[in-house]
Design an enzyme around this catalytic site. Structure first.
Site, mmCIF file in Angstrom:
data_model
loop_
_atom_site.group_PDB
_atom_site.id
_atom_site.type_symbol
_atom_site.label_atom_id
_atom_site.label_comp_id
_atom_site.label_asym_id
_atom_site.label_seq_id
_atom_site.Cartn_x
_atom_site.Cartn_y
_atom_site.Cartn_z
ATOM 1 C CB CYS A 35 -0.942 0.002 1.197
ATOM 2 S SG CYS A 35 -0.070 0.036 2.770
ATOM 3 C CB CYS A 104 -3.249 -1.016 9.018
ATOM 4 S SG CYS A 104 -4.189 -1.227 7.492
#
Ligand code: FES
Length: 151
Positions: A35, A104
């Site tokens: 990402c 994350c």
């Protein structure tokens, strides 16, 4: 029902411990190649205790909330305790993250380890590589390997 818990939203909107420690004893920077998000963690250590922690996260809301929560969880704690922080514990403290956002929280765990590793290296303190498996093995991971992390 909202996708994100109130705690995630709170830490995303009002992140704790954001910033830079200019005279940090250790700095760790990690990123997720997929990402492109980046997290940087600064630590101040005194007598083996994390007396101050700050972070900068260039990333998604879950990464910001995870880093904020992680700093709260390790601040004031001995280094040995901070090293035991897992992304799962961070996600649980946030009352959960959606499954596809668990990666994350992995950034937060890695950033803490990277900052402590930096501190150990700078001060020539011997360390156990097993405590830093997430950051030391990073280069051995190939791109798709991180998928199941934190499950
Ligand atoms: Fe990159 Fe969350 S999408 S860390």
């Amino acid at each position: 029902m909202s996708l994100y818990s109130e705690k995630v939203m709170d830490h995303f909107k009002n992140p704790r411990n954001v910033g830079v420690i200019e005279d940090a004893d250790g700095v760790g920077e990690v990123g997720n190649a997929k990402c492109g998000d980046i997290m940087k963690m600064y630590i101040k250590v005194k007598d083996g205790v994390l007396v101050d922690v700050k972070f900068e996260t260039f990333g998604c809301g879950s990464a910001i909330a995870s880093s904020s929560m992680a700093t709260e969880m390790i601040k004031g704690k001995p280094l040995a305790d901070a090293l035991k922080l897992t992304n799962k514990a961070v996600a649980e403290a946030l009352d959960g993250l959606p499954a596809y956002k668990m990666h994350c929280s992995v950034l937060a765990e890695q950033a803490v380890q990277a900052a402590i590793l930096d501190y150990y290296k700078k001060n020539n303190i011997p360390y156990d590589e097993a405590d830093f498996k997430d950051v030391l093995s990073e280069h051995e991971h190939d791109h798709d390997h991180g998928e199941g992390e934190g499950e």
